[in-house]
Design a protein around this motif. Structure first.
Motif, mmCIF file in Angstrom:
data_model
loop_
_atom_site.group_PDB
_atom_site.id
_atom_site.type_symbol
_atom_site.label_atom_id
_atom_site.label_comp_id
_atom_site.label_asym_id
_atom_site.label_seq_id
_atom_site.Cartn_x
_atom_site.Cartn_y
_atom_site.Cartn_z
ATOM 1 N N PHE A 230 5.870 -3.989 -10.833
ATOM 2 C CA PHE A 230 4.996 -3.419 -10.202
ATOM 3 C C PHE A 230 5.539 -2.462 -9.231
ATOM 4 O O PHE A 230 5.116 -1.262 -9.243
ATOM 5 C CB PHE A 230 4.008 -4.377 -9.689
ATOM 6 N N ILE A 231 6.327 -2.808 -8.331
ATOM 7 C CA ILE A 231 6.929 -1.866 -7.465
ATOM 8 C C ILE A 231 7.906 -0.960 -7.950
ATOM 9 O O ILE A 231 7.491 0.225 -7.518
ATOM 10 C CB ILE A 231 7.518 -2.749 -6.430
ATOM 11 N N PHE B 151 0.797 -1.243 -0.105
ATOM 12 C CA PHE B 151 -0.175 0.068 0.077
ATOM 13 C C PHE B 151 1.055 1.228 0.052
ATOM 14 O O PHE B 151 0.210 2.533 -0.126
ATOM 15 C CB PHE B 151 -1.129 0.002 1.235
ATOM 16 N N GLY B 152 2.163 1.131 0.369
ATOM 17 C CA GLY B 152 2.846 2.394 0.423
ATOM 18 C C GLY B 152 2.999 2.932 1.933
ATOM 19 O O GLY B 152 2.176 2.759 2.579
ATOM 20 N N SER B 153 4.099 3.597 2.304
ATOM 21 C CA SER B 153 4.265 3.759 3.700
ATOM 22 C C SER B 153 3.224 5.035 4.095
ATOM 23 O O SER B 153 3.064 5.070 5.240
ATOM 24 C CB SER B 153 5.671 4.437 4.015
ATOM 25 N N SER B 154 2.849 5.885 3.090
ATOM 26 C CA SER B 154 2.185 7.089 3.623
ATOM 27 C C SER B 154 0.879 6.677 4.089
ATOM 28 O O SER B 154 0.486 7.392 5.002
ATOM 29 C CB SER B 154 2.012 8.016 2.269
ATOM 30 N N VAL B 155 0.287 5.505 3.696
ATOM 31 C CA VAL B 155 -0.884 5.441 4.471
ATOM 32 C C VAL B 155 -0.980 4.964 5.762
ATOM 33 O O VAL B 155 -1.861 5.284 6.546
ATOM 34 C CB VAL B 155 -1.622 4.162 3.738
ATOM 35 N N PHE B 156 0.266 4.643 6.390
ATOM 36 C CA PHE B 156 0.391 4.615 7.638
ATOM 37 C C PHE B 156 1.205 5.754 8.287
ATOM 38 O O PHE B 156 0.859 6.200 9.284
ATOM 39 C CB PHE B 156 1.396 3.337 7.742
ATOM 40 N N SER C 245 -6.743 3.590 -16.161
ATOM 41 C CA SER C 245 -5.418 3.885 -15.893
ATOM 42 C C SER C 245 -5.394 5.313 -15.403
ATOM 43 O O SER C 245 -4.832 6.020 -14.470
ATOM 44 C CB SER C 245 -4.412 3.569 -16.897
ATOM 45 N N ILE C 246 -5.949 6.311 -16.502
ATOM 46 C CA ILE C 246 -5.997 7.940 -16.294
ATOM 47 C C ILE C 246 -6.722 8.182 -15.107
ATOM 48 O O ILE C 246 -6.391 8.976 -14.131
ATOM 49 C CB ILE C 246 -6.606 8.231 -17.755
ATOM 50 N N LEU C 247 -7.933 7.558 -14.689
ATOM 51 C CA LEU C 247 -8.957 7.735 -13.683
ATOM 52 C C LEU C 247 -7.961 7.456 -12.400
ATOM 53 O O LEU C 247 -8.160 8.100 -11.627
ATOM 54 C CB LEU C 247 -10.359 6.962 -13.809
ATOM 55 N N GLY C 248 -7.349 6.304 -12.379
ATOM 56 C CA GLY C 248 -6.876 5.914 -11.459
ATOM 57 C C GLY C 248 -5.491 6.952 -11.072
ATOM 58 O O GLY C 248 -5.260 7.130 -9.955
ATOM 59 N N GLY C 249 -4.979 7.588 -11.972
ATOM 60 C CA GLY C 249 -4.028 8.416 -11.909
ATOM 61 C C GLY C 249 -4.329 9.872 -11.255
ATOM 62 O O GLY C 249 -3.938 10.472 -10.379
ATOM 63 N N VAL C 250 -5.744 10.152 -11.905
ATOM 64 C CA VAL C 250 -6.481 11.373 -11.443
ATOM 65 C C VAL C 250 -6.610 11.302 -9.884
ATOM 66 O O VAL C 250 -6.316 12.217 -8.965
ATOM 67 C CB VAL C 250 -7.687 11.608 -12.133
ATOM 68 N N PHE C 251 -7.361 10.168 -9.380
ATOM 69 C CA PHE C 251 -7.730 10.104 -8.138
ATOM 70 C C PHE C 251 -6.613 9.881 -7.101
ATOM 71 O O PHE C 251 -6.511 10.399 -6.097
ATOM 72 C CB PHE C 251 -8.767 8.933 -7.937
ATOM 73 N N SER C 252 -5.472 8.949 -7.447
ATOM 74 C CA SER C 252 -4.455 8.856 -6.642
ATOM 75 C C SER C 252 -3.614 10.053 -6.449
ATOM 76 O O SER C 252 -3.195 10.450 -5.350
ATOM 77 C CB SER C 252 -3.694 7.404 -7.131
ATOM 78 N N GLY C 253 -3.377 10.916 -7.523
ATOM 79 C CA GLY C 253 -2.723 11.903 -7.290
ATOM 80 C C GLY C 253 -3.353 13.132 -6.521
ATOM 81 O O GLY C 253 -2.732 13.786 -5.764
ATOM 82 N N PHE C 254 -4.623 13.185 -7.013
ATOM 83 C CA PHE C 254 -5.538 14.284 -6.027
ATOM 84 C C PHE C 254 -5.427 13.917 -4.550
ATOM 85 O O PHE C 254 -5.268 14.842 -3.829
ATOM 86 C CB PHE C 254 -6.837 14.229 -6.416
ATOM 87 N N SER C 255 -5.716 12.560 -4.314
ATOM 88 C CA SER C 255 -5.614 12.089 -3.017
ATOM 89 C C SER C 255 -4.004 12.479 -2.302
ATOM 90 O O SER C 255 -3.988 12.714 -1.010
ATOM 91 C CB SER C 255 -5.871 10.708 -2.691
ATOM 92 N N ALA C 256 -3.083 12.114 -3.085
ATOM 93 C CA ALA C 256 -1.961 12.435 -2.351
ATOM 94 C C ALA C 256 -1.552 13.874 -2.108
ATOM 95 O O ALA C 256 -0.933 14.258 -1.081
ATOM 96 C CB ALA C 256 -0.803 11.771 -3.585
ATOM 97 N N ALA D 38 -2.564 3.643 -2.395
ATOM 98 C CA ALA D 38 -3.463 2.491 -2.636
ATOM 99 C C ALA D 38 -4.397 2.249 -3.818
ATOM 100 O O ALA D 38 -4.739 1.485 -4.353
ATOM 101 C CB ALA D 38 -4.122 2.315 -1.217
ATOM 102 N N ILE D 39 -4.871 3.713 -3.936
ATOM 103 C CA ILE D 39 -5.624 3.783 -5.323
ATOM 104 C C ILE D 39 -4.846 3.385 -6.624
ATOM 105 O O ILE D 39 -5.471 2.622 -7.359
ATOM 106 C CB ILE D 39 -6.272 5.253 -5.455
ATOM 107 N N ARG D 40 -3.626 4.000 -6.573
ATOM 108 C CA ARG D 40 -2.625 3.629 -7.745
ATOM 109 C C ARG D 40 -2.405 2.069 -7.732
ATOM 110 O O ARG D 40 -2.375 1.526 -8.729
ATOM 111 C CB ARG D 40 -1.415 4.300 -7.830
ATOM 112 N N GLY D 41 -2.297 1.354 -6.492
ATOM 113 C CA GLY D 41 -1.946 -0.037 -6.521
ATOM 114 C C GLY D 41 -3.286 -0.843 -7.030
ATOM 115 O O GLY D 41 -3.054 -1.738 -7.752
ATOM 116 N N LEU D 42 -4.495 -0.241 -6.674
ATOM 117 C CA LEU D 42 -5.492 -1.135 -7.041
ATOM 118 C C LEU D 42 -5.494 -1.048 -8.648
ATOM 119 O O LEU D 42 -6.073 -1.782 -9.282
ATOM 120 C CB LEU D 42 -6.881 -0.467 -6.512
ATOM 121 N N THR D 43 -5.373 0.280 -9.239
ATOM 122 C CA THR D 43 -5.515 0.439 -10.728
ATOM 123 C C THR D 43 -4.396 -0.290 -11.367
ATOM 124 O O THR D 43 -4.645 -1.099 -12.406
ATOM 125 C CB THR D 43 -5.295 1.876 -11.152
#
Length: 242
Positions: free
Chosen positions: A162-163, A24-29, A127-138, A146-151
């Motif tokens: 992947f990593i 999920f990446g460290s930032s979620v924690f 892919s584009i939508l995942g980028g939009v939502f993950s970037g905005f959330s970040a 986590a949004i980017r990972g799901l995408t």
């Protein structure tokens, strides 16, 4: 040195290890943990700086190639919308951002726990939508991995690819939001004193996470991580009212 919070640094290392193994990446924690020690805006600045070293280390440790199409389709909208989210964060009260983060973490964890077979179709649009939502959330909340990972999971990439690809996209996001956060005043003396320590923690935590990844079943650890995220989300909201 007396101004450093050593428990915070220890928890940052733990966040990096768990984030690497769980995927999920460290930032979620890191972000909700940081909120117990600093104001929300300082945490955003610390997260951006911390992630720069974390993602650099992942790109080095998992250097078996990048998926260039995903780097383009997810990376570009992520960078554009992390700017939007980072700018917007300046105009929202930190109190409400912490509550929003708590609901985000609860919703995210429940989504993954209840929809274990959730699949996103591997299309350019998604892919584009995942980028939009993950970037905005970040940019707004400090975490969007986590949004980017799901995408990205929809494309069934080999683990190291992947990593590495996710880390490269995250690096683009962090370089961008670091500039905006600096302009917002989130990166200050209080932040900079932690930079060398967080840089070292990013490298060490990613290395330990990679070593443990070989011995720990990722599926089981992922579920455990989701329960942690759920609890952290509840605590993040609860501490605003008590």
């Amino acid at each position: 040195m007396n101004n450093l919070s050593y428990p915070f640094l220890l928890l940052a290392l733990l966040a990096e290890i768990i984030g690497t193994i769980g995927g999920f990446g460290s930032s979620v924690f890191f972000v909700p943990i940081g909120n117990f020690y600093f104001d929300f805006y300082t945490v955003l600045g610390l997260t951006a700086v911390f992630h720069l070293s974390s993602n650099l280390s992942k790109m080095i440790l998992f250097k078996n190639g990048l998926n260039k199409p995903l780097l383009l389709y997810i990376g570009i909208p992520s960078v554009l919308f992390v700017i939007f989210g980072s700018i917007l964060s300046k105009y929202l009260d930190g109190y409400w951002l912490e509550i929003l983060l708590g609901f985000f973490l609860i919703g995210l964890s429940l989504l993954f726990l209840l929809k274990k077979n959730l699949i996103i179709q591997p299309t350019h649009k998604n892919s584009i939508l995942g980028g939009v939502f993950s970037g905005f959330s970040a940019g707004l909340l400090g975490t969007g991995g986590a949004i980017r990972g799901l995408t990205m999971a929809a494309f069934n990439l080999e683990k190291s690819v992947f990593i590495a690809t996710s880390a490269a996209i995250d690096m683009m996001i962090d370089l961008t939001r670091t500039i905006v956060y600096y302009e917002n005043g989130y990166i200050n003396t209080k932040t900079l004193i932690y930079v060398p320590f967080l840089f070292a923690i990013g490298l060490i935590g990613s290395y330990i996470g990679k070593r443990l990844l070989v011995h720990i079943p990722q599926t089981k650890f992922k579920n455990l991580s989701l329960f942690f995220i759920l609890i952290i989300g509840i605590v993040s909201i609860g501490k605003q009212f008590f």
